[in-house]
Design a protein around this motif. Structure first.
Motif, short mmCIF file in Angstrom:
data_model
loop_
_atom_site.label_atom_id
_atom_site.label_comp_id
_atom_site.label_asym_id
_atom_site.label_seq_id
_atom_site.Cartn_x
_atom_site.Cartn_y
_atom_site.Cartn_z
N MET A 199 53.77 38.73 -18.98
CA MET A 199 55.27 38.71 -19.14
C MET A 199 56.12 37.71 -20.02
O MET A 199 56.86 37.74 -20.42
CB MET A 199 56.09 38.83 -17.88
CG MET A 199 55.86 37.59 -16.97
SD MET A 199 56.54 37.52 -15.08
CE MET A 199 58.16 37.75 -15.57
N GLY A 200 55.18 36.53 -20.03
CA GLY A 200 55.43 35.55 -20.89
C GLY A 200 55.47 35.70 -22.25
O GLY A 200 56.13 35.27 -23.34
N ASP A 201 54.75 36.91 -22.97
CA ASP A 201 54.87 37.10 -24.17
C ASP A 201 55.37 38.75 -24.18
O ASP A 201 55.80 39.04 -25.24
CB ASP A 201 53.34 37.02 -25.02
CG ASP A 201 52.48 37.96 -24.09
OD1 ASP A 201 52.36 39.08 -24.49
OD2 ASP A 201 51.79 37.42 -23.51
N ASN A 202 55.41 39.36 -23.19
CA ASN A 202 56.42 40.74 -23.15
C ASN A 202 56.95 41.00 -22.04
O ASN A 202 56.33 41.43 -20.89
CB ASN A 202 55.31 41.84 -23.54
CG ASN A 202 55.84 42.90 -23.63
OD1 ASN A 202 57.07 43.26 -23.40
ND2 ASN A 202 55.21 43.98 -23.96
N ILE A 203 58.23 40.58 -21.81
CA ILE A 203 58.96 40.89 -20.90
C ILE A 203 59.70 42.25 -20.45
O ILE A 203 59.90 42.27 -19.38
CB ILE A 203 60.23 39.76 -20.82
CG1 ILE A 203 61.09 39.62 -19.64
CG2 ILE A 203 61.05 40.09 -21.86
CD1 ILE A 203 60.37 38.65 -18.52
N ARG A 204 59.45 43.04 -21.29
CA ARG A 204 60.05 44.21 -21.52
C ARG A 204 59.68 45.07 -20.43
O ARG A 204 60.80 45.73 -19.55
CB ARG A 204 59.71 45.15 -22.77
CG ARG A 204 60.16 44.31 -23.94
CD ARG A 204 60.39 44.98 -25.37
NE ARG A 204 61.33 46.08 -25.24
CZ ARG A 204 60.89 47.36 -25.15
NH1 ARG A 204 59.55 47.65 -25.10
NH2 ARG A 204 61.95 48.45 -24.92
N PRO A 205 58.54 45.42 -19.85
CA PRO A 205 58.13 46.02 -18.65
C PRO A 205 58.80 45.62 -17.27
O PRO A 205 59.59 46.18 -16.84
CB PRO A 205 56.76 45.86 -18.39
CG PRO A 205 56.10 45.56 -19.79
CD PRO A 205 57.15 44.81 -20.38
N ALA A 206 59.11 44.31 -17.17
CA ALA A 206 59.57 43.44 -16.13
C ALA A 206 61.34 43.83 -16.34
O ALA A 206 61.95 44.22 -15.17
CB ALA A 206 59.47 42.26 -15.89
N LEU A 207 61.79 43.61 -17.56
CA LEU A 207 63.13 43.67 -17.70
C LEU A 207 63.73 45.06 -17.70
O LEU A 207 64.84 45.34 -17.21
CB LEU A 207 63.25 42.77 -19.08
CG LEU A 207 64.85 42.30 -19.40
CD1 LEU A 207 65.33 41.40 -18.16
CD2 LEU A 207 64.77 41.86 -20.65
N TYR A 208 63.05 45.84 -18.62
CA TYR A 208 63.74 47.20 -18.53
C TYR A 208 62.79 48.40 -17.97
O TYR A 208 63.14 49.66 -18.41
CB TYR A 208 63.92 47.71 -19.90
CG TYR A 208 64.56 46.66 -20.90
CD1 TYR A 208 65.88 46.05 -20.73
CD2 TYR A 208 63.62 46.32 -22.20
CE1 TYR A 208 66.09 45.15 -21.68
CE2 TYR A 208 64.14 45.72 -23.01
CZ TYR A 208 65.50 44.92 -23.02
OH TYR A 208 65.89 44.09 -23.94
N GLY A 209 61.62 47.97 -17.24
CA GLY A 209 60.78 48.98 -17.06
C GLY A 209 60.21 49.77 -18.19
O GLY A 209 59.88 51.00 -18.28
N ALA A 210 60.08 49.13 -19.23
CA ALA A 210 59.53 49.73 -20.57
C ALA A 210 57.93 50.13 -20.09
O ALA A 210 57.27 49.23 -19.69
CB ALA A 210 59.55 48.92 -21.58
N ARG A 211 57.53 51.07 -20.88
CA ARG A 211 56.08 51.49 -20.51
C ARG A 211 55.29 51.33 -21.70
O ARG A 211 55.82 51.85 -22.86
CB ARG A 211 56.20 53.21 -20.28
CG ARG A 211 56.72 53.44 -18.73
CD ARG A 211 56.72 54.75 -18.46
NE ARG A 211 55.39 55.21 -18.14
CZ ARG A 211 55.15 56.58 -17.99
NH1 ARG A 211 56.17 57.55 -18.36
NH2 ARG A 211 53.85 56.86 -17.76
N TYR A 212 54.13 51.01 -21.72
CA TYR A 212 53.21 50.59 -22.83
C TYR A 212 51.85 51.48 -22.77
O TYR A 212 51.69 51.83 -21.53
CB TYR A 212 52.80 49.29 -22.91
CG TYR A 212 54.07 48.48 -23.48
CD1 TYR A 212 53.99 48.41 -25.15
CD2 TYR A 212 55.20 48.04 -22.81
CE1 TYR A 212 55.17 47.64 -25.61
CE2 TYR A 212 56.21 47.50 -23.44
CZ TYR A 212 56.20 47.08 -24.75
OH TYR A 212 57.43 46.67 -25.50
N HIS A 213 50.92 51.68 -23.50
CA HIS A 213 49.86 52.25 -23.52
C HIS A 213 48.66 51.20 -24.00
O HIS A 213 49.01 50.22 -24.34
CB HIS A 213 49.78 53.08 -24.68
CG HIS A 213 48.82 54.22 -24.70
ND1 HIS A 213 48.60 55.36 -23.77
CD2 HIS A 213 47.89 54.51 -25.73
CE1 HIS A 213 47.45 55.90 -24.18
NE2 HIS A 213 47.10 55.67 -25.37
#
Ligand SMILES: Cc1ncc(COP(=O)(O)O)c(C=O)c1O
Length: 430
Positions: A316-330
Protein backbone atom coordinates in the motif's frame (compact mmCIF):
# COMPACT_ATOMS: atom_id res chain seq x y z
CA UNK A 1 -1.63 -13.65 -18.88
CA UNK A 2 -4.45 -11.39 -20.00
CA UNK A 3 -2.99 -9.29 -22.81
CA UNK A 4 -5.24 -6.30 -22.56
CA UNK A 5 -3.83 -5.49 -19.12
CA UNK A 6 -0.23 -5.44 -20.31
CA UNK A 7 1.81 -2.82 -22.18
CA UNK A 8 1.85 -2.99 -25.98
CA UNK A 9 5.38 -4.41 -26.05
CA UNK A 10 4.81 -7.18 -23.46
CA UNK A 11 5.84 -10.63 -24.63
CA UNK A 12 5.86 -14.03 -23.02
CA UNK A 13 8.79 -16.03 -24.39
CA UNK A 14 9.55 -19.38 -22.81
CA UNK A 15 10.00 -18.70 -19.15
CA UNK A 16 10.03 -14.95 -19.17
CA UNK A 17 7.98 -11.84 -19.56
CA UNK A 18 9.63 -8.98 -21.35
CA UNK A 19 8.66 -5.39 -22.04
CA UNK A 20 10.20 -3.64 -25.05
CA UNK A 21 12.67 -6.53 -25.22
CA UNK A 22 13.76 -6.14 -21.57
CA UNK A 23 13.34 -9.19 -19.35
CA UNK A 24 11.36 -8.30 -16.22
CA UNK A 25 13.19 -10.84 -14.04
CA UNK A 26 16.54 -9.30 -15.00
CA UNK A 27 15.29 -5.77 -14.35
CA UNK A 28 14.19 -6.90 -10.87
CA UNK A 29 17.69 -8.25 -10.18
CA UNK A 30 19.48 -5.21 -11.57
CA UNK A 31 17.34 -2.48 -9.95
CA UNK A 32 15.86 -4.34 -6.98
CA UNK A 33 12.21 -4.53 -5.97
CA UNK A 34 9.66 -3.09 -5.65
CA UNK A 35 10.25 -1.64 -9.08
CA UNK A 36 7.94 0.14 -11.50
CA UNK A 37 8.69 -0.44 -15.16
CA UNK A 38 7.14 1.85 -17.80
CA UNK A 39 6.92 1.07 -21.48
CA UNK A 40 7.65 4.18 -23.52
CA UNK A 41 5.78 2.87 -26.55
CA UNK A 42 2.50 2.32 -24.68
CA UNK A 43 2.57 5.87 -23.32
CA UNK A 44 3.39 7.22 -26.76
CA UNK A 45 0.74 5.14 -28.53
CA UNK A 46 -1.95 6.08 -26.02
CA UNK A 47 -1.20 9.76 -26.37
CA UNK A 48 -1.11 9.46 -30.17
CA UNK A 49 -4.47 7.66 -30.14
CA UNK A 50 -6.00 10.78 -28.54
CA UNK A 51 -4.18 13.01 -31.00
CA UNK A 52 -5.30 10.97 -34.01
CA UNK A 53 -8.85 10.73 -32.70
CA UNK A 54 -9.13 14.50 -32.21
CA UNK A 55 -7.67 15.16 -35.65
CA UNK A 56 -11.22 14.64 -36.92
CA UNK A 57 -12.42 17.60 -34.85
CA UNK A 58 -12.84 20.55 -37.21
CA UNK A 59 -12.03 23.12 -34.50
CA UNK A 60 -8.90 23.47 -32.38
CA UNK A 61 -8.24 20.92 -29.67
CA UNK A 62 -5.72 20.42 -26.88
CA UNK A 63 -4.79 17.34 -24.86
CA UNK A 64 -3.81 18.17 -21.30
CA UNK A 65 -2.06 15.25 -19.61
CA UNK A 66 -3.43 14.99 -16.04
CA UNK A 67 -0.17 14.89 -14.07
CA UNK A 68 -1.90 13.53 -10.96
CA UNK A 69 -1.91 10.08 -12.60
CA UNK A 70 1.91 9.92 -12.64
CA UNK A 71 4.53 12.62 -12.69
CA UNK A 72 8.27 12.69 -12.88
CA UNK A 73 10.72 14.59 -15.04
CA UNK A 74 11.25 11.94 -17.72
CA UNK A 75 7.54 11.15 -18.16
CA UNK A 76 6.83 14.88 -18.51
CA UNK A 77 9.60 15.22 -21.11
CA UNK A 78 8.34 12.20 -23.01
CA UNK A 79 4.83 13.65 -23.22
CA UNK A 80 6.15 17.12 -24.02
CA UNK A 81 7.92 15.57 -27.01
CA UNK A 82 4.50 14.25 -28.14
CA UNK A 83 2.95 17.71 -27.92
CA UNK A 84 1.05 17.36 -24.65
CA UNK A 85 -0.17 20.23 -22.51
CA UNK A 86 -0.26 19.59 -18.75
CA UNK A 87 -2.88 19.77 -16.02
CA UNK A 88 -1.39 20.36 -12.54
CA UNK A 89 -2.95 20.49 -9.09
CA UNK A 90 -0.19 22.21 -7.15
CA UNK A 91 2.66 24.64 -7.42
CA UNK A 92 5.08 21.76 -6.91
CA UNK A 93 3.74 19.91 -9.94
CA UNK A 94 4.13 23.14 -11.88
CA UNK A 95 7.71 23.58 -10.65
CA UNK A 96 8.56 19.98 -11.51
CA UNK A 97 7.28 20.54 -15.04
CA UNK A 98 9.24 23.75 -15.31
CA UNK A 99 12.33 21.84 -14.15
CA UNK A 100 11.58 19.36 -16.95
CA UNK A 101 11.68 22.24 -19.43
CA UNK A 102 7.94 22.62 -20.03
CA UNK A 103 6.65 26.04 -21.00
CA UNK A 104 4.32 27.56 -18.37
CA UNK A 105 1.90 28.50 -21.13
CA UNK A 106 1.30 24.80 -21.75
CA UNK A 107 0.04 24.29 -18.19
CA UNK A 108 -3.28 24.72 -16.46
CA UNK A 109 -3.84 24.69 -12.71
CA UNK A 110 -6.77 22.98 -11.03
CA UNK A 111 -7.84 22.36 -7.48
CA UNK A 112 -10.47 23.12 -4.87
CA UNK A 113 -8.17 24.18 -2.03
CA UNK A 114 -5.14 25.71 -3.71
CA UNK A 115 -3.48 28.07 -1.21
CA UNK A 116 -3.16 31.75 -2.07
CA UNK A 117 0.65 31.65 -2.30
CA UNK A 118 0.45 28.88 -4.92
CA UNK A 119 -2.13 30.80 -6.94
CA UNK A 120 0.07 33.88 -6.72
CA UNK A 121 3.21 32.08 -7.90
CA UNK A 122 1.35 30.36 -10.75
CA UNK A 123 -0.17 33.64 -11.98
CA UNK A 124 3.06 35.54 -11.52
CA UNK A 125 5.07 32.95 -13.45
CA UNK A 126 2.58 33.11 -16.33
CA UNK A 127 0.61 29.87 -16.19
CA UNK A 128 -1.54 29.31 -19.28
CA UNK A 129 -4.89 28.88 -17.53
CA UNK A 130 -6.45 28.44 -14.12
CA UNK A 131 -9.60 26.36 -13.74
CA UNK A 132 -11.68 28.12 -11.10
CA UNK A 133 -13.39 25.78 -8.69
CA UNK A 134 -15.19 27.96 -6.13
CA UNK A 135 -16.13 31.48 -5.17
CA UNK A 136 -13.17 32.11 -2.88
CA UNK A 137 -10.86 31.05 -5.69
CA UNK A 138 -12.41 33.49 -8.17
CA UNK A 139 -11.71 36.31 -5.74
CA UNK A 140 -8.21 35.06 -4.90
CA UNK A 141 -7.08 34.64 -8.52
CA UNK A 142 -8.59 38.01 -9.46
CA UNK A 143 -6.73 39.66 -6.58
CA UNK A 144 -3.35 38.14 -7.41
CA UNK A 145 -3.77 38.73 -11.17
CA UNK A 146 -4.64 42.34 -10.46
CA UNK A 147 -1.64 42.63 -8.13
CA UNK A 148 0.84 41.28 -10.70
CA UNK A 149 -0.81 43.23 -13.51
CA UNK A 150 -1.82 40.24 -15.60
CA UNK A 151 -5.12 39.38 -17.26
CA UNK A 152 -5.31 35.71 -16.24
CA UNK A 153 -7.04 33.30 -18.65
CA UNK A 154 -9.50 31.13 -16.69
CA UNK A 155 -12.13 28.45 -17.13
CA UNK A 156 -15.00 27.83 -14.71
CA UNK A 157 -15.44 24.30 -13.42
CA UNK A 158 -19.07 23.22 -13.10
CA UNK A 159 -20.64 20.27 -11.30
CA UNK A 160 -23.07 19.06 -13.98
CA UNK A 161 -24.97 16.70 -11.69
CA UNK A 162 -24.12 13.63 -13.74
CA UNK A 163 -23.08 10.60 -11.72
CA UNK A 164 -20.40 8.51 -13.39
CA UNK A 165 -17.46 6.37 -12.25
CA UNK A 166 -17.22 3.08 -10.46
CA UNK A 167 -16.61 4.21 -6.85
CA UNK A 168 -17.92 7.17 -4.87
CA UNK A 169 -14.34 8.29 -4.15
CA UNK A 170 -13.70 8.80 -7.86
CA UNK A 171 -17.00 10.46 -8.79
CA UNK A 172 -16.76 14.21 -9.22
CA UNK A 173 -19.66 15.26 -11.46
CA UNK A 174 -22.50 15.10 -8.95
CA UNK A 175 -23.95 18.23 -7.31
CA UNK A 176 -22.85 17.10 -3.86
CA UNK A 177 -19.22 16.83 -5.05
CA UNK A 178 -16.65 19.06 -3.36
CA UNK A 179 -15.52 20.15 -6.83
CA UNK A 180 -16.96 22.83 -9.07
CA UNK A 181 -19.84 25.28 -9.08
CA UNK A 182 -23.47 24.23 -8.88
CA UNK A 183 -24.61 27.75 -9.71
CA UNK A 184 -23.15 28.54 -13.13
CA UNK A 185 -24.92 31.89 -13.42
CA UNK A 186 -23.42 33.19 -10.20
CA UNK A 187 -19.91 31.95 -11.11
CA UNK A 188 -19.96 33.42 -14.61
CA UNK A 189 -21.27 36.79 -13.42
CA UNK A 190 -18.67 36.92 -10.67
CA UNK A 191 -15.81 36.15 -13.07
CA UNK A 192 -17.10 38.59 -15.69
CA UNK A 193 -17.10 41.32 -13.05
CA UNK A 194 -13.35 40.87 -12.46
CA UNK A 195 -11.28 42.91 -14.94
CA UNK A 196 -8.14 40.87 -14.12
CA UNK A 197 -9.76 37.61 -15.30
CA UNK A 198 -10.23 36.59 -18.90
CA UNK A 199 -13.04 34.03 -19.02
CA UNK A 200 -12.28 31.55 -21.79
CA UNK A 201 -14.79 28.80 -21.18
CA UNK A 202 -16.39 26.07 -19.12
CA UNK A 203 -14.97 22.89 -17.66
CA UNK A 204 -16.35 19.70 -16.14
CA UNK A 205 -14.82 16.39 -15.14
CA UNK A 206 -17.22 13.60 -14.26
CA UNK A 207 -14.84 11.27 -12.44
CA UNK A 208 -12.61 8.34 -13.17
CA UNK A 209 -12.87 4.80 -14.55
CA UNK A 210 -15.80 5.78 -16.79
CA UNK A 211 -16.49 3.15 -19.42
CA UNK A 212 -19.94 4.40 -20.42
CA UNK A 213 -19.64 6.71 -23.41
CA UNK A 214 -23.32 7.66 -23.22
CA UNK A 215 -22.33 10.14 -20.48
CA UNK A 216 -20.48 12.26 -23.03
CA UNK A 217 -23.46 13.63 -25.01
CA UNK A 218 -25.10 14.52 -21.68
CA UNK A 219 -22.00 16.35 -20.51
CA UNK A 220 -21.40 18.22 -23.77
CA UNK A 221 -25.07 19.21 -24.00
CA UNK A 222 -24.97 20.43 -20.39
CA UNK A 223 -21.98 22.69 -21.03
CA UNK A 224 -23.41 23.98 -24.30
CA UNK A 225 -26.85 24.68 -22.81
CA UNK A 226 -25.41 26.36 -19.75
CA UNK A 227 -23.34 28.79 -21.82
CA UNK A 228 -26.21 29.40 -24.27
CA UNK A 229 -28.80 30.04 -21.57
CA UNK A 230 -26.53 32.59 -19.91
CA UNK A 231 -25.40 34.27 -23.14
CA UNK A 232 -21.82 33.41 -22.37
CA UNK A 233 -19.45 33.32 -25.36
CA UNK A 234 -17.84 29.86 -25.19
CA UNK A 235 -14.32 30.09 -26.55
CA UNK A 236 -13.26 26.82 -24.94
CA UNK A 237 -14.97 23.78 -23.54
CA UNK A 238 -13.16 21.15 -21.46
CA UNK A 239 -14.70 17.78 -20.69
CA UNK A 240 -11.96 16.54 -18.33
CA UNK A 241 -10.55 13.01 -18.42
CA UNK A 242 -11.77 9.84 -16.78
CA UNK A 243 -11.51 7.04 -19.34
CA UNK A 244 -11.55 3.60 -17.73
CA UNK A 245 -8.46 1.39 -17.70
CA UNK A 246 -8.82 -2.23 -16.60
CA UNK A 247 -6.44 -3.42 -13.91
CA UNK A 248 -8.02 -6.88 -13.66
CA UNK A 249 -9.45 -9.24 -16.32
CA UNK A 250 -12.95 -8.47 -15.05
CA UNK A 251 -12.47 -4.72 -15.63
CA UNK A 252 -13.12 -2.71 -18.74
CA UNK A 253 -11.03 -0.28 -20.73
CA UNK A 254 -12.50 2.61 -22.69
CA UNK A 255 -11.28 2.53 -26.26
CA UNK A 256 -9.55 5.86 -26.94
CA UNK A 257 -10.53 5.99 -30.63
CA UNK A 258 -14.19 5.27 -29.78
CA UNK A 259 -14.10 7.94 -27.05
CA UNK A 260 -12.70 10.57 -29.44
CA UNK A 261 -15.18 9.62 -32.15
CA UNK A 262 -18.10 10.04 -29.74
CA UNK A 263 -16.77 13.39 -28.52
CA UNK A 264 -16.20 14.73 -32.03
CA UNK A 265 -19.60 13.55 -33.28
CA UNK A 266 -21.40 15.05 -30.30
CA UNK A 267 -19.53 18.33 -30.50
CA UNK A 268 -20.47 18.68 -34.16
CA UNK A 269 -24.05 17.73 -33.52
CA UNK A 270 -24.54 20.04 -30.56
CA UNK A 271 -22.47 23.04 -31.68
CA UNK A 272 -22.93 22.84 -35.44
CA UNK A 273 -20.46 25.17 -37.16
CA UNK A 274 -19.80 27.31 -34.05
CA UNK A 275 -17.24 24.91 -32.61
CA UNK A 276 -15.34 26.03 -29.51
CA UNK A 277 -11.76 25.06 -28.72
CA UNK A 278 -12.07 21.56 -27.24
CA UNK A 279 -9.80 20.37 -24.46
CA UNK A 280 -9.58 17.04 -22.67
CA UNK A 281 -7.54 15.94 -19.63
CA UNK A 282 -6.74 12.22 -19.75
CA UNK A 283 -4.33 10.79 -17.16
CA UNK A 284 -4.94 7.13 -16.40
CA UNK A 285 -5.59 6.19 -20.03
CA UNK A 286 -2.12 7.44 -21.00
CA UNK A 287 0.04 5.86 -18.31
CA UNK A 288 -2.07 3.18 -16.58
CA UNK A 289 -1.43 0.21 -18.83
CA UNK A 290 2.13 1.34 -19.55
CA UNK A 291 3.31 0.56 -16.00
CA UNK A 292 4.10 -2.84 -14.49
CA UNK A 293 4.96 -3.18 -10.80
CA UNK A 294 7.48 -5.84 -9.76
CA UNK A 295 7.59 -7.27 -6.24
CA UNK A 296 9.58 -10.04 -4.62
CA UNK A 297 7.84 -12.72 -2.61
CA UNK A 298 9.30 -12.69 0.89
CA UNK A 299 7.27 -15.42 2.57
CA UNK A 300 3.94 -17.14 2.87
CA UNK A 301 1.39 -17.90 5.58
CA UNK A 302 -1.10 -20.69 5.09
CA UNK A 303 -4.33 -19.99 6.94
CA UNK A 304 -6.46 -22.91 5.80
CA UNK A 305 -6.98 -25.15 2.80
CA UNK A 306 -8.28 -22.17 0.80
CA UNK A 307 -6.30 -19.20 2.04
CA UNK A 308 -2.60 -18.45 1.84
CA UNK A 309 -1.10 -15.03 2.31
CA UNK A 310 1.77 -14.38 -0.03
CA UNK A 311 3.93 -11.65 1.49
CA UNK A 312 5.41 -9.16 -0.99
CA UNK A 313 8.14 -6.59 -0.41
CA UNK A 314 5.91 -3.63 -1.42
CA UNK A 315 2.22 -2.88 -1.05
CA UNK A 316 0.00 0.00 0.00
CA UNK A 317 2.97 2.38 0.34
CA UNK A 318 3.42 2.24 -3.44
CA UNK A 319 -0.14 1.28 -4.46
CA UNK A 320 -2.90 2.49 -2.18
CA UNK A 321 -5.67 1.88 -4.73
CA UNK A 322 -6.90 -1.52 -3.49
CA UNK A 323 -7.19 -0.17 0.07
CA UNK A 324 -8.60 3.20 -1.01
CA UNK A 325 -11.12 2.20 -3.66
CA UNK A 326 -11.24 -1.57 -3.60
CA UNK A 327 -9.33 -1.61 -6.92
CA UNK A 328 -8.66 -5.11 -8.22
CA UNK A 329 -5.34 -6.14 -9.77
CA UNK A 330 -3.93 -9.19 -11.51
CA UNK A 331 -0.51 -10.85 -11.22
CA UNK A 332 1.91 -13.19 -12.99
CA UNK A 333 5.19 -14.83 -11.92
CA UNK A 334 7.90 -13.38 -14.14
CA UNK A 335 9.95 -16.55 -14.67
CA UNK A 336 7.07 -18.97 -15.27
CA UNK A 337 4.09 -16.99 -16.53
CA UNK A 338 2.60 -20.01 -18.22
CA UNK A 339 3.07 -22.51 -15.40
CA UNK A 340 -0.13 -24.24 -14.31
CA UNK A 341 -1.75 -22.40 -11.39
CA UNK A 342 -2.23 -24.78 -8.51
CA UNK A 343 -3.06 -22.57 -5.57
CA UNK A 344 -5.09 -19.49 -4.69
CA UNK A 345 -3.12 -16.76 -2.95
CA UNK A 346 -3.91 -13.38 -1.51
CA UNK A 347 -0.95 -11.16 -2.40
CA UNK A 348 -0.46 -8.89 0.58
CA UNK A 349 1.94 -6.03 1.11
CA UNK A 350 4.55 -5.59 3.83
CA UNK A 351 2.89 -2.63 5.52
CA UNK A 352 1.46 -2.82 9.00
CA UNK A 353 -2.19 -2.69 7.97
CA UNK A 354 -4.55 -5.64 7.51
CA UNK A 355 -6.06 -3.81 4.53
CA UNK A 356 -2.71 -3.90 2.74
CA UNK A 357 -3.68 -6.51 0.13
CA UNK A 358 -2.72 -5.89 -3.49
CA UNK A 359 -4.42 -8.87 -5.18
CA UNK A 360 -7.03 -11.22 -3.76
CA UNK A 361 -7.78 -14.76 -4.93
CA UNK A 362 -4.97 -14.99 -7.47
CA UNK A 363 -4.37 -18.44 -8.95
CA UNK A 364 -0.62 -18.97 -9.27
CA UNK A 365 1.81 -21.87 -9.52
CA UNK A 366 3.51 -23.02 -6.31
CA UNK A 367 5.46 -20.03 -5.03
CA UNK A 368 8.87 -19.79 -3.36
CA UNK A 369 10.45 -16.89 -1.48
CA UNK A 370 12.49 -14.89 -3.99
CA UNK A 371 9.97 -15.31 -6.79
CA UNK A 372 9.23 -12.07 -8.60
CA UNK A 373 5.62 -11.19 -9.24
CA UNK A 374 4.52 -8.67 -11.88
CA UNK A 375 1.33 -6.65 -11.46
CA UNK A 376 0.25 -5.15 -14.80
CA UNK A 377 -1.71 -1.99 -15.44
CA UNK A 378 -0.16 -0.39 -12.35
CA UNK A 379 1.03 2.86 -13.92
CA UNK A 380 -1.67 5.29 -12.79
CA UNK A 381 -2.42 6.70 -9.32
CA UNK A 382 0.08 4.36 -7.69
CA UNK A 383 3.46 6.13 -7.53
CA UNK A 384 1.72 9.50 -7.55
CA UNK A 385 -0.06 8.52 -4.33
CA UNK A 386 2.92 6.68 -2.79
CA UNK A 387 3.97 7.32 0.81
CA UNK A 388 6.74 6.61 3.30
CA UNK A 389 4.49 4.64 5.62
CA UNK A 390 6.51 2.40 7.94
CA UNK A 391 9.62 4.35 6.93
CA UNK A 392 9.81 2.53 3.64
CA UNK A 393 11.25 4.40 0.66
CA UNK A 394 9.27 4.77 -2.54
CA UNK A 395 10.26 2.42 -5.39
CA UNK A 396 12.65 3.04 -8.23
CA UNK A 397 11.20 3.64 -11.72
CA UNK A 398 12.63 2.39 -14.99
CA UNK A 399 11.62 3.28 -18.55
CA UNK A 400 12.05 0.63 -21.24
CA UNK A 401 12.46 1.33 -24.91
CA UNK A 402 13.71 -0.83 -27.80
CA UNK A 403 15.70 -3.28 -25.70
CA UNK A 404 17.18 -0.54 -23.47
CA UNK A 405 16.27 0.39 -19.93
CA UNK A 406 16.75 3.71 -18.19
CA UNK A 407 16.47 4.53 -14.51
CA UNK A 408 14.15 7.58 -14.47
CA UNK A 409 13.56 7.78 -10.72
CA UNK A 410 15.85 6.57 -7.96
CA UNK A 411 14.64 4.41 -5.11
CA UNK A 412 14.01 6.63 -2.09
CA UNK A 413 16.55 6.14 0.66
CA UNK A 414 16.69 6.75 4.39
CA UNK A 415 18.74 9.87 3.61
CA UNK A 416 15.83 11.20 1.55
CA UNK A 417 13.39 10.37 4.31
CA UNK A 418 15.26 11.96 7.23
CA UNK A 419 16.39 14.98 5.23
CA UNK A 420 13.42 17.00 6.50
CA UNK A 421 13.86 16.05 10.16
CA UNK A 422 15.54 18.33 12.69
CA UNK A 423 16.86 17.04 16.03
CA UNK A 424 15.26 17.99 19.31
CA UNK A 425 17.10 21.13 20.53
CA UNK A 426 19.83 20.34 23.09
CA UNK A 427 18.16 22.41 25.81
CA UNK A 428 15.02 20.28 25.86
CA UNK A 429 16.63 16.94 25.07
CA UNK A 430 17.33 15.77 28.58
C1 LIG B 1 -10.13 17.72 -13.16
C2 LIG B 1 -9.55 16.43 -13.57
N1 LIG B 1 -9.16 16.26 -14.84
C3 LIG B 1 -8.60 15.10 -15.26
C4 LIG B 1 -8.43 14.04 -14.40
C5 LIG B 1 -7.80 12.79 -14.93
O1 LIG B 1 -8.62 11.70 -14.85
P1 LIG B 1 -8.16 10.29 -15.41
O2 LIG B 1 -6.79 10.04 -14.90
O3 LIG B 1 -9.15 9.33 -14.86
O4 LIG B 1 -8.19 10.40 -16.90
C6 LIG B 1 -8.84 14.16 -13.08
C7 LIG B 1 -8.67 13.04 -12.14
O5 LIG B 1 -8.99 13.03 -11.01
C8 LIG B 1 -9.40 15.38 -12.65
O6 LIG B 1 -9.78 15.57 -11.38
Amino acid sequence: MSNSLWPDTAQVEGNSISLAGCDLGRLAVQYGTPLYVFDEKTIQQSFRAFRDGLDAYPGDSTIFYACKALLNTAIAQLLDREGAFFDVVSLNELLLLRHAGIDLRRMRLHGNGTPLNELYRAVNMGIGQIVLDNQAQIDAVATVADYVGRKQPVLIRLAPDITAGSHTHIQTGQKASKFGFNNARMAIKRVQAKPALQLQGLHAHLGSQIDDLTMLPQLIAFLHDTAASLDMPLQELCIGGGLAVATHPSGSTTDIAAYCKTVVTQMRQIFGSQLPHLSIEPGRSIVGRAGVALYKMVGCKTVDAHTSWLHLDGGMGDNIRPALYGARYHAAVVDRPRATPIHTYHLCGRYCESGDVLVKNMRLPAMQPGDVVAIPSAGAYTLSMASNYNGIGRPAVVLVRAGQHYLIQERETIADIIKRDRPLPENIRS
